[in-house]
Design a protein around this motif. Structure first.
Motif, short mmCIF file in Angstrom:
data_model
loop_
_atom_site.label_atom_id
_atom_site.label_comp_id
_atom_site.label_asym_id
_atom_site.label_seq_id
_atom_site.Cartn_x
_atom_site.Cartn_y
_atom_site.Cartn_z
N TRP A 44 0.84 -1.20 0.00
CA TRP A 44 0.00 0.00 0.00
C TRP A 44 0.88 1.25 0.00
CZ3 TRP A 44 -5.04 1.44 -0.35
CH2 TRP A 44 -5.43 2.67 0.22
N ASP A 45 1.84 1.29 0.91
CA ASP A 45 2.75 2.43 0.99
C ASP A 45 3.55 2.59 -0.31
OD1 ASP A 45 1.93 2.99 3.59
OD2 ASP A 45 3.60 1.91 4.51
N GLU A 46 4.03 1.48 -0.86
CA GLU A 46 4.80 1.52 -2.11
C GLU A 46 3.97 2.12 -3.25
OE1 GLU A 46 6.04 -2.44 -3.12
OE2 GLU A 46 7.21 -2.65 -1.28
N LEU A 47 2.74 1.66 -3.38
CA LEU A 47 1.89 2.14 -4.48
C LEU A 47 1.61 3.63 -4.37
CD1 LEU A 47 -0.61 -0.83 -4.85
CD2 LEU A 47 1.23 -0.17 -6.43
N TRP A 48 1.41 4.13 -3.16
CA TRP A 48 1.11 5.55 -2.99
C TRP A 48 2.35 6.42 -3.16
CZ3 TRP A 48 -3.50 7.74 -3.26
CH2 TRP A 48 -4.63 6.92 -3.12
N LEU A 63 -10.14 1.51 -4.78
CA LEU A 63 -9.60 0.76 -5.91
C LEU A 63 -8.18 0.29 -5.64
CD1 LEU A 63 -10.87 2.90 -8.94
CD2 LEU A 63 -11.75 0.70 -8.13
N VAL A 64 -7.38 1.17 -5.04
CA VAL A 64 -6.00 0.78 -4.71
C VAL A 64 -6.02 -0.33 -3.66
CG1 VAL A 64 -3.76 1.57 -3.82
CG2 VAL A 64 -5.09 3.05 -5.34
N ALA A 65 -6.91 -0.24 -2.69
CA ALA A 65 -7.02 -1.30 -1.68
C ALA A 65 -7.44 -2.63 -2.32
CB ALA A 65 -8.03 -0.90 -0.59
N ALA A 66 -8.38 -2.57 -3.25
CA ALA A 66 -8.81 -3.79 -3.95
C ALA A 66 -7.64 -4.36 -4.75
CB ALA A 66 -9.99 -3.49 -4.87
N TYR A 67 -6.87 -3.50 -5.38
CA TYR A 67 -5.70 -3.95 -6.14
C TYR A 67 -4.73 -4.69 -5.23
CZ TYR A 67 -1.62 -3.81 -9.18
OH TYR A 67 -0.53 -4.17 -9.94
N VAL A 68 -4.42 -4.10 -4.08
CA VAL A 68 -3.49 -4.72 -3.12
C VAL A 68 -4.02 -6.08 -2.68
CG1 VAL A 68 -2.47 -4.53 -0.81
CG2 VAL A 68 -2.49 -2.55 -2.35
N HIS A 69 -5.29 -6.14 -2.35
CA HIS A 69 -5.89 -7.39 -1.90
C HIS A 69 -5.85 -8.45 -3.00
CE1 HIS A 69 -8.52 -10.28 -0.02
NE2 HIS A 69 -9.26 -10.27 -1.11
N LEU A 70 -6.28 -8.09 -4.19
CA LEU A 70 -6.31 -9.07 -5.29
C LEU A 70 -4.91 -9.50 -5.71
CD1 LEU A 70 -9.18 -7.53 -7.41
CD2 LEU A 70 -9.25 -9.67 -6.10
N GLU A 71 -3.99 -8.56 -5.71
CA GLU A 71 -2.60 -8.88 -6.05
C GLU A 71 -2.05 -9.94 -5.09
OE1 GLU A 71 0.93 -6.00 -7.38
OE2 GLU A 71 0.53 -5.90 -5.23
N ARG A 72 -2.38 -9.79 -3.82
CA ARG A 72 -1.91 -10.74 -2.82
C ARG A 72 -2.43 -12.15 -3.10
NH1 ARG A 72 2.34 -11.45 -0.83
NH2 ARG A 72 2.16 -13.48 0.10
N THR A 73 -3.69 -12.24 -3.55
CA THR A 73 -4.23 -13.58 -3.83
C THR A 73 -3.47 -14.26 -4.98
OG1 THR A 73 -5.95 -12.87 -5.40
CG2 THR A 73 -6.55 -12.90 -3.05
N LYS A 88 -5.23 -6.76 -13.65
CA LYS A 88 -4.79 -6.05 -14.85
C LYS A 88 -5.70 -4.86 -15.13
CE LYS A 88 -3.48 -6.50 -19.57
NZ LYS A 88 -3.91 -6.75 -20.86
N ALA A 89 -7.01 -5.05 -15.06
CA ALA A 89 -7.96 -3.97 -15.32
C ALA A 89 -7.82 -2.84 -14.31
CB ALA A 89 -9.38 -4.52 -15.32
N LEU A 90 -7.66 -3.19 -13.03
CA LEU A 90 -7.47 -2.15 -12.01
C LEU A 90 -6.18 -1.38 -12.26
CD1 LEU A 90 -8.62 -3.95 -8.74
CD2 LEU A 90 -9.63 -1.88 -9.73
N GLY A 91 -5.12 -2.10 -12.56
CA GLY A 91 -3.84 -1.45 -12.84
C GLY A 91 -3.95 -0.48 -14.01
N GLU A 92 -4.66 -0.91 -15.04
CA GLU A 92 -4.87 -0.04 -16.21
C GLU A 92 -5.69 1.19 -15.84
OE1 GLU A 92 -3.93 -0.42 -19.64
OE2 GLU A 92 -2.52 -1.87 -18.81
N SER A 93 -6.76 0.99 -15.09
CA SER A 93 -7.63 2.13 -14.74
C SER A 93 -6.93 3.11 -13.80
CB SER A 93 -8.95 1.65 -14.14
OG SER A 93 -8.75 1.14 -12.85
N LEU A 94 -5.97 2.62 -13.03
CA LEU A 94 -5.23 3.48 -12.10
C LEU A 94 -3.98 4.10 -12.73
CD1 LEU A 94 -5.58 1.24 -8.92
CD2 LEU A 94 -6.60 3.51 -9.25
N GLY A 95 -3.74 3.82 -14.01
CA GLY A 95 -2.58 4.39 -14.68
C GLY A 95 -1.27 3.81 -14.21
#
Length: 112
Positions: A44-48, A63-73, A88-95
């Motif tokens: 989370w800290d890294e992404l921000w 969305l960032v929290a969902a990304y972190v959670h899904l990435e972990r899975t 992949k879709a979240l990463g794209e939408s978040l630039g």
């Protein structure tokens, strides 16, 4: 918690806008109920701190929290093909990819 007003270090050009190669704004609090592991909290800290974080506002916190959670899975083996598509879709939408930033009209300034 409301995020502090953002400084504007973004450099506007003819067809693209250059983002600083890091984001030094305060990291938002992890959303209540996210129940992140220590590794997820670090991610989370890294992404921000990434250049893409300059593009995010309060509305992207979930969305960032969902990304972190899904990435972990994906890393712990419980993710599925659908999880890969969603990450992949979240990463794209978040630039978060060069391609998505290019479509949005952003590049990252080179490190000095």
């Amino acid at each position: 918690m409301k995020q502090p007003a953002r400084r504007n270090p973004i450099q506007r050009g003819e067809s693209t806008t250059k983002l600083p190669n890091y984001c030094d704004l305060p990291t938002p609090a992890i959303p209540p109920g996210a129940n992140f592991t220590d590794a997820q909290a670090s991610r989370w800290d890294e992404l921000w701190a990434t250049p893409s974080a300059w593009l995010w506002s309060e509305s992207e916190i979930g969305l960032v929290a969902a990304y972190v959670h899904l990435e972990r899975t994906l890393f712990d083996g419980t993710g599925t093909a659908a999880t890969i598509r969603e990450v992949k879709a979240l990463g794209e939408s978040l630039g978060m990819t060069p391609q998505s930033r290019a479509r949005m009209g952003y590049t990252i300034e080179e490190k000095k």
